[in-house]
Design a protein around this motif. Structure first.
Motif, PDB file in Angstrom:
ATOM      1  N   ILE A 114       0.840  -1.311  -0.137  1.00  0.00           N
ATOM      2  CA  ILE A 114      -0.133  -0.016  -0.146  1.00  0.00           C
ATOM      3  C   ILE A 114       0.974   1.131  -0.040  1.00  0.00           C
ATOM      4  CG2 ILE A 114      -1.681   1.119   1.171  1.00  0.00           C
ATOM      5  CD1 ILE A 114      -3.192  -1.144   0.760  1.00  0.00           C
ATOM      6  N   ALA A 115       0.583   2.177  -0.975  1.00  0.00           N
ATOM      7  CA  ALA A 115       1.320   3.395  -1.001  1.00  0.00           C
ATOM      8  C   ALA A 115       0.178   4.559  -0.489  1.00  0.00           C
ATOM      9  CB  ALA A 115       1.820   3.768  -2.264  1.00  0.00           C
ATOM     10  N   VAL A 116       0.398   5.216   0.638  1.00  0.00           N
ATOM     11  CA  VAL A 116      -0.661   6.079   1.083  1.00  0.00           C
ATOM     12  C   VAL A 116       0.217   7.485   1.101  1.00  0.00           C
ATOM     13  CG1 VAL A 116      -1.987   6.660   2.968  1.00  0.00           C
ATOM     14  CG2 VAL A 116      -1.813   4.490   2.532  1.00  0.00           C
ATOM     15  N   ASP A 117      -0.033   8.486   0.474  1.00  0.00           N
ATOM     16  CA  ASP A 117       0.258   9.759   0.176  1.00  0.00           C
ATOM     17  C   ASP A 117       1.924   9.882   0.167  1.00  0.00           C
ATOM     18  OD1 ASP A 117      -2.121  10.488   0.533  1.00  0.00           O
ATOM     19  OD2 ASP A 117      -1.912  11.414   2.587  1.00  0.00           O
ATOM     20  N   GLY A 118       2.308   8.719  -0.684  1.00  0.00           N
ATOM     21  CA  GLY A 118       3.847   8.787  -0.964  1.00  0.00           C
ATOM     22  C   GLY A 118       4.621   7.768   0.102  1.00  0.00           C
ATOM     23  N   ALA A 119       3.932   7.195   1.108  1.00  0.00           N
ATOM     24  CA  ALA A 119       4.744   6.461   2.047  1.00  0.00           C
ATOM     25  C   ALA A 119       4.365   4.961   1.618  1.00  0.00           C
ATOM     26  CB  ALA A 119       4.304   6.695   3.427  1.00  0.00           C
ATOM     27  N   ILE A 120       5.180   4.037   1.599  1.00  0.00           N
ATOM     28  CA  ILE A 120       5.103   2.655   1.216  1.00  0.00           C
ATOM     29  C   ILE A 120       5.248   1.811   2.195  1.00  0.00           C
ATOM     30  CG2 ILE A 120       6.313   0.866  -0.395  1.00  0.00           C
ATOM     31  CD1 ILE A 120       7.524   3.116  -2.185  1.00  0.00           C
ATOM     32  N   PHE A 121       4.044   0.841   2.281  1.00  0.00           N
ATOM     33  CA  PHE A 121       4.095  -0.072   3.284  1.00  0.00           C
ATOM     34  C   PHE A 121       4.162  -1.513   2.489  1.00  0.00           C
ATOM     35  CE2 PHE A 121       2.161   3.528   4.620  1.00  0.00           C
ATOM     36  CZ  PHE A 121       2.791   3.900   5.963  1.00  0.00           C
ATOM     37  N   PRO A 122       5.288  -2.081   2.446  1.00  0.00           N
ATOM     38  CA  PRO A 122       5.331  -3.340   1.931  1.00  0.00           C
ATOM     39  C   PRO A 122       4.744  -4.721   2.592  1.00  0.00           C
ATOM     40  CG  PRO A 122       7.538  -2.777   2.191  1.00  0.00           C
ATOM     41  CD  PRO A 122       6.247  -1.933   2.977  1.00  0.00           C
ATOM     42  N   TYR A 123       4.431  -5.873   2.244  1.00  0.00           N
ATOM     43  CA  TYR A 123       4.331  -6.938   3.073  1.00  0.00           C
ATOM     44  C   TYR A 123       4.558  -8.118   2.157  1.00  0.00           C
ATOM     45  CZ  TYR A 123       2.253 -10.946   5.467  1.00  0.00           C
ATOM     46  OH  TYR A 123       2.065 -12.037   6.226  1.00  0.00           O
ATOM     47  N   ALA A 124       5.474  -9.068   2.446  1.00  0.00           N
ATOM     48  CA  ALA A 124       6.061 -10.214   1.829  1.00  0.00           C
ATOM     49  C   ALA A 124       4.749 -11.542   2.118  1.00  0.00           C
ATOM     50  CB  ALA A 124       7.412 -10.686   2.394  1.00  0.00           C
ATOM     51  N   VAL A 125       4.002 -11.724   1.188  1.00  0.00           N
ATOM     52  CA  VAL A 125       3.042 -12.656   1.429  1.00  0.00           C
ATOM     53  C   VAL A 125       3.666 -14.141   1.619  1.00  0.00           C
ATOM     54  CG1 VAL A 125       1.079 -13.821   0.317  1.00  0.00           C
ATOM     55  CG2 VAL A 125       1.517 -11.479  -0.160  1.00  0.00           C
ATOM     56  N   MET A 257      15.831 -19.385  -4.457  1.00  0.00           N
ATOM     57  CA  MET A 257      15.693 -18.159  -3.749  1.00  0.00           C
ATOM     58  C   MET A 257      14.680 -17.326  -4.645  1.00  0.00           C
ATOM     59  SD  MET A 257      18.543 -15.466  -4.262  1.00  0.00           S
ATOM     60  CE  MET A 257      19.145 -14.946  -6.133  1.00  0.00           C
ATOM     61  N   THR A 258      13.760 -16.523  -4.350  1.00  0.00           N
ATOM     62  CA  THR A 258      12.814 -15.729  -4.895  1.00  0.00           C
ATOM     63  C   THR A 258      13.594 -14.411  -5.126  1.00  0.00           C
ATOM     64  OG1 THR A 258      10.975 -16.755  -3.755  1.00  0.00           O
ATOM     65  CG2 THR A 258      10.503 -14.577  -5.056  1.00  0.00           C
ATOM     66  N   THR A 259      13.596 -13.918  -6.483  1.00  0.00           N
ATOM     67  CA  THR A 259      14.314 -12.594  -6.604  1.00  0.00           C
ATOM     68  C   THR A 259      13.398 -11.480  -6.369  1.00  0.00           C
ATOM     69  OG1 THR A 259      13.595 -13.047  -8.970  1.00  0.00           O
ATOM     70  CG2 THR A 259      15.634 -13.803  -8.478  1.00  0.00           C
ATOM     71  N   PRO A 260      14.125 -10.487  -6.139  1.00  0.00           N
ATOM     72  CA  PRO A 260      13.088  -9.184  -6.070  1.00  0.00           C
ATOM     73  C   PRO A 260      12.312  -8.532  -7.088  1.00  0.00           C
ATOM     74  CG  PRO A 260      15.535  -8.709  -5.264  1.00  0.00           C
ATOM     75  CD  PRO A 260      15.484  -9.870  -6.212  1.00  0.00           C
ATOM     76  N   ALA A 261      11.218  -8.314  -6.772  1.00  0.00           N
ATOM     77  CA  ALA A 261      10.064  -7.615  -7.664  1.00  0.00           C
ATOM     78  C   ALA A 261       9.742  -6.251  -7.329  1.00  0.00           C
ATOM     79  CB  ALA A 261       8.801  -8.420  -7.489  1.00  0.00           C
ATOM     80  N   MET A 262       9.496  -5.407  -8.403  1.00  0.00           N
ATOM     81  CA  MET A 262       9.391  -4.155  -7.999  1.00  0.00           C
ATOM     82  C   MET A 262       7.832  -3.970  -7.982  1.00  0.00           C
ATOM     83  SD  MET A 262       9.361  -0.918 -11.143  1.00  0.00           S
ATOM     84  CE  MET A 262      10.719  -1.579 -11.607  1.00  0.00           C
ATOM     85  N   LEU A 263       7.725  -3.151  -6.765  1.00  0.00           N
ATOM     86  CA  LEU A 263       6.276  -2.830  -6.159  1.00  0.00           C
ATOM     87  C   LEU A 263       5.826  -1.597  -6.508  1.00  0.00           C
ATOM     88  CD1 LEU A 263       4.034  -4.082  -4.401  1.00  0.00           C
ATOM     89  CD2 LEU A 263       5.172  -3.254  -2.257  1.00  0.00           C
ATOM     90  N   PHE A 264       6.583  -0.326  -6.208  1.00  0.00           N
ATOM     91  CA  PHE A 264       6.103   0.832  -6.487  1.00  0.00           C
ATOM     92  C   PHE A 264       7.064   1.696  -7.378  1.00  0.00           C
ATOM     93  CE2 PHE A 264       3.360  -0.078  -3.002  1.00  0.00           C
ATOM     94  CZ  PHE A 264       2.100   0.143  -3.619  1.00  0.00           C
ATOM     95  N   GLY A 265       6.986   2.132  -8.423  1.00  0.00           N
ATOM     96  CA  GLY A 265       8.096   3.134  -9.240  1.00  0.00           C
ATOM     97  C   GLY A 265       9.366   2.257  -9.365  1.00  0.00           C
ATOM     98  N   VAL A 266      10.464   3.095  -8.977  1.00  0.00           N
ATOM     99  CA  VAL A 266      11.752   2.278  -9.466  1.00  0.00           C
ATOM    100  C   VAL A 266      12.329   1.590  -8.052  1.00  0.00           C
ATOM    101  CG1 VAL A 266      14.139   2.935 -10.240  1.00  0.00           C
ATOM    102  CG2 VAL A 266      12.181   4.198 -11.077  1.00  0.00           C
ATOM    103  N   GLY A 267      12.626   0.551  -8.116  1.00  0.00           N
ATOM    104  CA  GLY A 267      13.327  -0.186  -6.910  1.00  0.00           C
ATOM    105  C   GLY A 267      12.430  -1.622  -6.795  1.00  0.00           C
ATOM    106  N   GLY A 268      12.795  -2.142  -5.881  1.00  0.00           N
ATOM    107  CA  GLY A 268      11.907  -3.337  -5.583  1.00  0.00           C
ATOM    108  C   GLY A 268      11.845  -3.762  -4.070  1.00  0.00           C
ATOM    109  N   ILE A 269      11.155  -4.953  -3.855  1.00  0.00           N
ATOM    110  CA  ILE A 269      10.810  -5.283  -2.515  1.00  0.00           C
ATOM    111  C   ILE A 269      11.455  -6.833  -2.170  1.00  0.00           C
ATOM    112  CG2 ILE A 269       9.235  -5.618  -0.499  1.00  0.00           C
ATOM    113  CD1 ILE A 269       9.611  -2.668  -1.374  1.00  0.00           C
ATOM    114  N   ALA A 270      12.164  -7.075  -1.683  1.00  0.00           N
ATOM    115  CA  ALA A 270      12.931  -8.395  -1.616  1.00  0.00           C
ATOM    116  C   ALA A 270      11.738  -9.495  -0.954  1.00  0.00           C
ATOM    117  CB  ALA A 270      14.113  -8.685  -0.715  1.00  0.00           C
ATOM    118  N   ALA A 271      11.831 -10.645  -1.334  1.00  0.00           N
ATOM    119  CA  ALA A 271      10.804 -11.581  -0.523  1.00  0.00           C
ATOM    120  C   ALA A 271      10.608 -11.561   1.017  1.00  0.00           C
ATOM    121  CB  ALA A 271      11.139 -13.079  -1.189  1.00  0.00           C
ATOM    122  N   GLY A 272      11.801 -11.088   1.614  1.00  0.00           N
ATOM    123  CA  GLY A 272      11.985 -10.979   2.953  1.00  0.00           C
ATOM    124  C   GLY A 272      11.355  -9.800   3.552  1.00  0.00           C
ATOM    125  N   GLY A 273      10.893  -8.918   2.739  1.00  0.00           N
ATOM    126  CA  GLY A 273      10.333  -7.668   3.030  1.00  0.00           C
ATOM    127  C   GLY A 273      11.079  -6.548   2.962  1.00  0.00           C
TER     128      GLY A 273
END
Length: 281
Positions: A114-125, A257-273
């Motif tokens: 979830i991105a709320v007003d520019g702040a990113i909150f990622p969760y590794a499922v 291993m699970t490789t990182p995926a881009m969640l928002f914009g430029v960059g990524g979130i690793a599987a570990g969060g």
């Protein structure tokens, strides 16, 4: 990581597909003296009473098991990470105003955010998650950051937000080979008569010999190579006609291993969060 059981399962699948090309609801492709023969395909040795009862009814068995003591170490490739397949994207999210609703199935390697007003909150499922638990975990992250969050079931909303973006992405699966082995496997055809044995061999042996490689559960592949065959006709087993097909399988032991995926914009979130050089976009 691939192991002996994965090779056995892959061989069982090959035999089952060859024996029942139209599915198990249809007749088999193996012809006996009285028509098409039922074939039971499985790993390991048969149970003697069950086998005898099936043979008496004209039912054959095809078993797969590794030859004892035949493993050879053939490790020779460098240890490099190779991406083999993306994680299936089975979880989804929809946004209505300042509310996000999750649906579908959860699988490890997916990332929800979830991105709320520019702040990113990622969760590794995680594999044990549900859409409701994903929403709950994201709601907890938002509340910890000071946001007022309304949460019910699979939906969360942030009424004070000016902008809300929700996404689910899937990473890729990468394998690294850490050793390689060759192991012989014995495919035994336990048949009620010589005609069935010949017909079963004509169906199953080409199905094993045709593919150079068979896919394994971890995304790696095993190379099959025909080694030999043995026929058993013994007077003490008057109701049993058996042929063994012996194949070598060369297969790797891997780590994944699970490789990182881009969640928002430029960059990524690793599987570990962990967040990797990202920004909203």
């Amino acid at each position: 990581m691939a192991g002996q059981q994965d090779v056995e399962n892959a061989i069982v699948s090959l035999i089952a597909t060859a024996s029942y090309p139209a599915g198990t609801a249809a007749a088999s492709a193996i012809a006996g003296p009285d028509g098409m023969v039922t074939c039971r395909v499985y790993r390991g040795m048969p149970n003697a009473p069950a086998l005898e009862a099936d043979l008496a009814r004209g039912v054959m068995h095809a078993t797969v098991f590794a030859e004892p003591g035949g493993v050879r170490n053939v490790t020779r490739y460098p240890r490099e990470w190779i991406e083999v397949a993306p994680v299936p994207a089975t979880l989804s999210v929809s946004v209505a105003g300042m509310a996000a609703t999750f649906a579908g199935q959860c699988a490890a390697g997916q990332l929800a955010g979830i991105a709320v007003d520019g702040a990113i909150f990622p969760y590794a499922v995680q594999a044990r998650d549900t859409p409701a638990s994903v929403a709950s975990n994201l709601a907890a992250l938002l509340r910890a950051a000071g946001w007022l969050v309304n949460y019910a079931g699979t939906t969360l909303s942030v009424p004070a937000a000016h902008g809300l973006i929700a996404r689910v992405v899937a990473g890729g699966v990468a394998l690294r080979e850490i050793k390689r082995q060759v192991q012989p496997f014995r495919i035994s055809l336990w048949c009620p008569d010589p005609l069935t044995r010949d017909a079963a061999t004509a169906v199953i042996d080409p199905a094993l010999a045709a593919p150079q490689f068979i896919g394994l559960a971890d995304g790696a592949a095993a190379r099959l190579r025909f080694v030999g065959t043995e026929t058993t006709d013994r007077s003490i087993d008057a109701g049993l006609y058996r042929r063994d097909l012996i194949y070598d399988a060369e297969y790797p032991t891997t780590e994944a291993m699970t490789t990182p995926a881009m969640l928002f914009g430029v960059g990524g979130i690793a599987a570990g969060g962990a967040f990797i050089a990202g920004m909203t976009g």
